[in-house]
Design a protein around this motif. Structure first.
Motif, PDB file in Angstrom:
ATOM      1  N   ALA A 114       0.760 -14.292   4.180  1.00  0.00           N
ATOM      2  CA  ALA A 114       1.435 -13.950   2.931  1.00  0.00           C
ATOM      3  C   ALA A 114       2.695 -13.133   3.178  1.00  0.00           C
ATOM      4  O   ALA A 114       2.701 -12.206   3.984  1.00  0.00           O
ATOM      5  N   ALA A 115       3.757 -13.473   2.456  1.00  0.00           N
ATOM      6  CA  ALA A 115       5.017 -12.728   2.571  1.00  0.00           C
ATOM      7  C   ALA A 115       5.893 -13.076   1.380  1.00  0.00           C
ATOM      8  O   ALA A 115       5.674 -14.082   0.693  1.00  0.00           O
ATOM      9  N   ILE A 116       6.871 -12.226   1.139  1.00  0.00           N
ATOM     10  CA  ILE A 116       7.864 -12.522   0.112  1.00  0.00           C
ATOM     11  C   ILE A 116       9.246 -12.325   0.721  1.00  0.00           C
ATOM     12  O   ILE A 116       9.435 -11.554   1.655  1.00  0.00           O
ATOM     13  N   GLY A 117      10.210 -13.043   0.179  1.00  0.00           N
ATOM     14  CA  GLY A 117      11.592 -12.903   0.622  1.00  0.00           C
ATOM     15  C   GLY A 117      12.455 -12.478  -0.551  1.00  0.00           C
ATOM     16  O   GLY A 117      12.767 -13.295  -1.410  1.00  0.00           O
ATOM     17  N   SER A 118      12.785 -11.214  -0.613  1.00  0.00           N
ATOM     18  CA  SER A 118      13.553 -10.692  -1.739  1.00  0.00           C
ATOM     19  C   SER A 118      14.748  -9.900  -1.229  1.00  0.00           C
ATOM     20  O   SER A 118      14.679  -9.253  -0.179  1.00  0.00           O
ATOM     21  N   PHE A 119      15.818  -9.945  -2.000  1.00  0.00           N
ATOM     22  CA  PHE A 119      17.008  -9.173  -1.658  1.00  0.00           C
ATOM     23  C   PHE A 119      17.182  -7.994  -2.614  1.00  0.00           C
ATOM     24  O   PHE A 119      18.192  -7.302  -2.577  1.00  0.00           O
ATOM     25  N   LYS A 120      16.181  -7.792  -3.468  1.00  0.00           N
ATOM     26  CA  LYS A 120      16.253  -6.728  -4.460  1.00  0.00           C
ATOM     27  C   LYS A 120      15.216  -5.650  -4.164  1.00  0.00           C
ATOM     28  O   LYS A 120      14.144  -5.936  -3.635  1.00  0.00           O
ATOM     29  N   TYR A 121      15.535  -4.435  -4.528  1.00  0.00           N
ATOM     30  CA  TYR A 121      14.572  -3.338  -4.414  1.00  0.00           C
ATOM     31  C   TYR A 121      13.664  -3.368  -5.634  1.00  0.00           C
ATOM     32  O   TYR A 121      14.104  -3.157  -6.770  1.00  0.00           O
ATOM     33  N   ILE A 122      12.394  -3.642  -5.393  1.00  0.00           N
ATOM     34  CA  ILE A 122      11.395  -3.642  -6.453  1.00  0.00           C
ATOM     35  C   ILE A 122      10.287  -2.694  -6.017  1.00  0.00           C
ATOM     36  O   ILE A 122       9.548  -2.983  -5.077  1.00  0.00           O
ATOM     37  N   PRO A 123      10.157  -1.526  -6.643  1.00  0.00           N
ATOM     38  CA  PRO A 123       9.121  -0.570  -6.230  1.00  0.00           C
ATOM     39  C   PRO A 123       7.738  -1.027  -6.678  1.00  0.00           C
ATOM     40  O   PRO A 123       7.574  -1.558  -7.774  1.00  0.00           O
ATOM     41  N   THR A 124       6.759  -0.833  -5.826  1.00  0.00           N
ATOM     42  CA  THR A 124       5.375  -1.154  -6.164  1.00  0.00           C
ATOM     43  C   THR A 124       4.719   0.064  -6.833  1.00  0.00           C
ATOM     44  O   THR A 124       5.302   1.140  -6.901  1.00  0.00           O
ATOM     45  N   LYS A 125       3.495  -0.095  -7.289  1.00  0.00           N
ATOM     46  CA  LYS A 125       2.753   1.025  -7.876  1.00  0.00           C
ATOM     47  C   LYS A 125       2.500   2.116  -6.846  1.00  0.00           C
ATOM     48  O   LYS A 125       2.235   3.262  -7.194  1.00  0.00           O
ATOM     49  N   ASP A 126       2.584   1.753  -5.542  1.00  0.00           N
ATOM     50  CA  ASP A 126       2.404   2.726  -4.466  1.00  0.00           C
ATOM     51  C   ASP A 126       3.727   3.353  -4.039  1.00  0.00           C
ATOM     52  O   ASP A 126       3.780   4.072  -3.036  1.00  0.00           O
ATOM     53  N   ASN A 127       4.789   3.033  -4.777  1.00  0.00           N
ATOM     54  CA  ASN A 127       6.129   3.602  -4.536  1.00  0.00           C
ATOM     55  C   ASN A 127       6.735   3.179  -3.201  1.00  0.00           C
ATOM     56  O   ASN A 127       7.385   3.967  -2.509  1.00  0.00           O
ATOM     57  N   TRP A 128       6.532   1.920  -2.862  1.00  0.00           N
ATOM     58  CA  TRP A 128       7.181   1.325  -1.701  1.00  0.00           C
ATOM     59  C   TRP A 128       8.002   0.121  -2.152  1.00  0.00           C
ATOM     60  O   TRP A 128       7.676  -0.528  -3.153  1.00  0.00           O
ATOM     61  N   ASP A 129       9.027  -0.188  -1.405  1.00  0.00           N
ATOM     62  CA  ASP A 129       9.736  -1.442  -1.624  1.00  0.00           C
ATOM     63  C   ASP A 129       8.746  -2.586  -1.437  1.00  0.00           C
ATOM     64  O   ASP A 129       8.008  -2.635  -0.452  1.00  0.00           O
ATOM     65  N   ILE A 130       8.719  -3.526  -2.367  1.00  0.00           N
ATOM     66  CA  ILE A 130       7.684  -4.560  -2.369  1.00  0.00           C
ATOM     67  C   ILE A 130       7.730  -5.430  -1.115  1.00  0.00           C
ATOM     68  O   ILE A 130       6.683  -5.809  -0.579  1.00  0.00           O
ATOM     69  N   SER A 131       8.919  -5.735  -0.615  1.00  0.00           N
ATOM     70  CA  SER A 131       9.013  -6.567   0.588  1.00  0.00           C
ATOM     71  C   SER A 131       8.402  -5.861   1.784  1.00  0.00           C
ATOM     72  O   SER A 131       7.664  -6.455   2.574  1.00  0.00           O
ATOM     73  N   LEU A 132       8.710  -4.571   1.934  1.00  0.00           N
ATOM     74  CA  LEU A 132       8.186  -3.812   3.066  1.00  0.00           C
ATOM     75  C   LEU A 132       6.671  -3.656   2.947  1.00  0.00           C
ATOM     76  O   LEU A 132       5.952  -3.767   3.942  1.00  0.00           O
ATOM     77  N   GLN A 133       6.176  -3.427   1.726  1.00  0.00           N
ATOM     78  CA  GLN A 133       4.734  -3.243   1.565  1.00  0.00           C
ATOM     79  C   GLN A 133       3.972  -4.540   1.804  1.00  0.00           C
ATOM     80  O   GLN A 133       2.975  -4.560   2.525  1.00  0.00           O
ATOM     81  N   VAL A 134       4.416  -5.629   1.200  1.00  0.00           N
ATOM     82  CA  VAL A 134       3.710  -6.906   1.338  1.00  0.00           C
ATOM     83  C   VAL A 134       3.814  -7.443   2.759  1.00  0.00           C
ATOM     84  O   VAL A 134       2.812  -7.815   3.379  1.00  0.00           O
ATOM     85  N   ASN A 135       5.023  -7.472   3.302  1.00  0.00           N
ATOM     86  CA  ASN A 135       5.249  -8.136   4.584  1.00  0.00           C
ATOM     87  C   ASN A 135       4.825  -7.316   5.796  1.00  0.00           C
ATOM     88  O   ASN A 135       4.506  -7.885   6.840  1.00  0.00           O
ATOM     89  N   HIS A 136       4.814  -5.989   5.644  1.00  0.00           N
ATOM     90  CA  HIS A 136       4.522  -5.151   6.812  1.00  0.00           C
ATOM     91  C   HIS A 136       3.378  -4.162   6.597  1.00  0.00           C
ATOM     92  O   HIS A 136       2.379  -4.198   7.327  1.00  0.00           O
ATOM     93  N   LEU A 137       3.489  -3.294   5.604  1.00  0.00           N
ATOM     94  CA  LEU A 137       2.497  -2.231   5.459  1.00  0.00           C
ATOM     95  C   LEU A 137       1.102  -2.759   5.168  1.00  0.00           C
ATOM     96  O   LEU A 137       0.125  -2.403   5.846  1.00  0.00           O
ATOM     97  N   SER A 138       0.977  -3.604   4.162  1.00  0.00           N
ATOM     98  CA  SER A 138      -0.347  -4.124   3.806  1.00  0.00           C
ATOM     99  C   SER A 138      -0.870  -5.104   4.845  1.00  0.00           C
ATOM    100  O   SER A 138      -2.074  -5.161   5.105  1.00  0.00           O
ATOM    101  N   THR A 139       0.031  -5.864   5.447  1.00  0.00           N
ATOM    102  CA  THR A 139      -0.367  -6.762   6.533  1.00  0.00           C
ATOM    103  C   THR A 139      -0.954  -5.965   7.690  1.00  0.00           C
ATOM    104  O   THR A 139      -2.009  -6.323   8.239  1.00  0.00           O
ATOM    105  N   SER A 140      -0.294  -4.865   8.044  1.00  0.00           N
ATOM    106  CA  SER A 140      -0.787  -4.011   9.125  1.00  0.00           C
ATOM    107  C   SER A 140      -2.078  -3.306   8.723  1.00  0.00           C
ATOM    108  O   SER A 140      -2.997  -3.155   9.541  1.00  0.00           O
ATOM    109  N   LEU A 141      -2.163  -2.865   7.483  1.00  0.00           N
ATOM    110  CA  LEU A 141      -3.372  -2.198   7.001  1.00  0.00           C
ATOM    111  C   LEU A 141      -4.580  -3.119   7.137  1.00  0.00           C
ATOM    112  O   LEU A 141      -5.628  -2.714   7.649  1.00  0.00           O
ATOM    113  N   LEU A 142      -4.435  -4.350   6.698  1.00  0.00           N
ATOM    114  CA  LEU A 142      -5.555  -5.284   6.770  1.00  0.00           C
ATOM    115  C   LEU A 142      -5.919  -5.579   8.221  1.00  0.00           C
ATOM    116  O   LEU A 142      -7.102  -5.678   8.572  1.00  0.00           O
ATOM    117  N   ALA A 143      -4.922  -5.722   9.074  1.00  0.00           N
ATOM    118  CA  ALA A 143      -5.195  -5.976  10.487  1.00  0.00           C
ATOM    119  C   ALA A 143      -5.982  -4.830  11.115  1.00  0.00           C
ATOM    120  O   ALA A 143      -6.921  -5.057  11.892  1.00  0.00           O
TER     121      ALA A 143
END
Length: 332
Positions: A114-143
Motif C-alpha cells: 500500500a502507498a499513495i503518491g501525493s504532491f500536497k500536504y495532507i495532515p492525518t489525525k496523527d498529525n503527520w503528512d499522509i504520504s510519509l505516514q502511509v508509505n513509511h511510518l505505518s509500513t515500518s510500524l507493521l513490519a
C-alpha cells in the motif's frame, strides 16, 4: 549505482519472466493494498498456490469486498479473508496487528504494497503528512509489529536529491514530516520518491541490526513502472506526460506483481541470499550511490533512531522489540 533514465527504459522494455510458483500449503500470507493494482494481482498469484490463509488487507470495506469476490471468481480459492487497515491511522495499524496476534498462527509472508503518491500536504489525525505516514511510518510500524516484510519500494529512490542539512539532521523523519516543512509546495514535489528512499533505509537498517539467529528476511522490492492508480492525483502537464509514458513504457499490474512474488518466494531454501536487499528486475540490485555513501549511511542511522523514537511512542511493543532483539547487533 547511478540509475539513468536510459537504464529505466531498458528495464521497462526487457522481457519479464513468468511468475514464480511454489506450494504454500499451510502458510499464511498477508498482502497490503490488495484491492487494486499490483497488490490485487499479487494476491491472485498467491491464491493459486493454495496458502493456508490469504489475508487481503485493504482500507475500504466495499472495495476490499469487491476485490475478494473477484479473486474467488478468478482463482477458485475460497479461503481468502478481507481485513481492514488504514495506514493513515496508527490506531488502525495497531488494531490490525492485535487481531492477528489474537488469531494466533505464524505469519510467513507479508507484502507491504500500500502507498499513495501525493504532491500536497495532507495532515492525518496523527498529525503527520499522509504520504510519509502511509508509505513509511505505518509500513515500518507493521513490519516491526509482525517482524516480517517485503516492502514495496521504487526505482524513483535513485533520483532523490538529499541536502547536507537533511542527512545530518538527527531527527530527519520528524523534520521532513512536520507541517512547516511540508507546507512549502517545493518540498512536496519529490515526496513519493523520498518515502521510497526511507523504505530502503529502513530495510537496510533493520537488517543490519538483526542477529543471524533470527530467521527473518526483509527486503525492498521495486515492481517497476506499472499502470497504477498511484498517480491518480496527477493533473495538467504532469498527467499528460504520464499518459504518454504509460503507453510507451508501463508494465501491466500483473507483470509488476511478478516481482513481488519473486521477492517473497525465491531462495526459500537459502534465505540468507536475500536479506536486507533492494530487489529489481528479478535480482538483487545495487542501491543508489547516495545510499551507499557515508552521507547515506549517516541518514540511515539517523532515520532509524528517529523512526524507533516515533513508533515507540505510538506502540510500546516497538521499543520492546528493538531493545530485546535489535539493539545489540548494530553495524559499525
Amino acid at each position: 549505482m547511478q540509475f539513468s533514465f536510459w537504464s529505466f527504459i531498458v528495464s521497462q522494455w526487457s522481457r519479464q519472466p513468468p511468475v514464480l510458483e511454489a506450494d504454500l500449503t499451510g502458510k499464511t500470507v498477508i498482502v497490503l493494498g490488495a484491492n487494486t493494482g499490483i497488490g490485487f494481482e499479487a494476491a491472485k498469484h498467491f491464491a493459486t498456490m493454495n496458502p493456508g490463509r490469504l489475508i487481503l488487507a485493504c482500507r475500504s470495506q466495499s472495495k476490499g469486498q469487491a476485490a475478494l469476490n473477484k479473486l474467488i471468481v478468478d482463482t477458485g480459492y475460497s479461503k481468502a479473508e478481507l481485513w481492514i487497515i488504514d495506514l493513515a491511522d496508527f490506531s488502525s495499524v495497531k488494531q490490525f496487528a492485535d487481531r492477528f496476534e489474537r488469531d494466533g498462527g505464524r505469519l510467513d509472508i507479508l507484502v507491504e504494497n500500500a502507498a499513495i503518491g501525493s504532491f500536497k500536504y495532507i495532515p492525518t489525525k496523527d498529525n503527520w503528512d499522509i504520504s510519509l505516514q502511509v508509505n513509511h511510518l505505518s509500513t515500518s510500524l507493521l513490519a516491526l509489529l509482525f517482524a516480517s516484510s517485503n516492502v514495496v519500494s521504487s526505482g524513483a529512490l535513485h533520483w532523490v536529491k538529499i541536502t547536507k542539512s537533511v542527512y545530518e539532521d538527527p531527527e530527519v523523519v520528524k523534520t521532513l514530516g512536520n507541517a512547516e516543512y511540508c507546507s512549502d509546495p517545493k518540498n512536496m514535489q519529490g515526496r513519493y520518491a523520498l518515502t521510497k528512499l526511507f523504505n530502503v533505509l529502513f530495510v537496510r537498517a533493520l537488517n543490519d541490526r538483526l542477529p543471524p539467529s533470527i530467521p527473518l528476511v526483509v527486503n525492498a522490492v521495486n515492481p517497476g513502472y506499472c499502470y497504477s492508480e498511484l498517480r491518480r492525483e496527477f493533473s495538467g502537464a504532469r498527467a499528460v506526460f504520464d499518459w504518454f509514458m504509460e503507453r510507451a513504457l508501463a508494465f501491466s499490474a500483473e507483470v509488476g506483481s511478478r516481482r513481488l512474488i519473486w521477492a517473497a518466494l525465491s531462495y526459500q531454501n537459502a534465505p540468507d541470499k536475500l536479506r536486507g536487499e533492494y530487489l529489481s528486475d528479478f535480482h538483487v540490485e545495487e542501491v543508489s550511490d547516495f545510499v551507499l555513501s557515508p552521507e547515506g549511511a549517516k541518514m540511515q542511522d539517523h532515520s532509524w533512531d528517529d523512526l524507533v523514537d516515533i513508533l515507540g511512542k505510538v506502540d510500546p511493543r516497538v521499543t520492546a522489540t528493538v531493545e530485546k532483539y535489535l539493539s545489540h547487533n548494530t553495524a559499525v
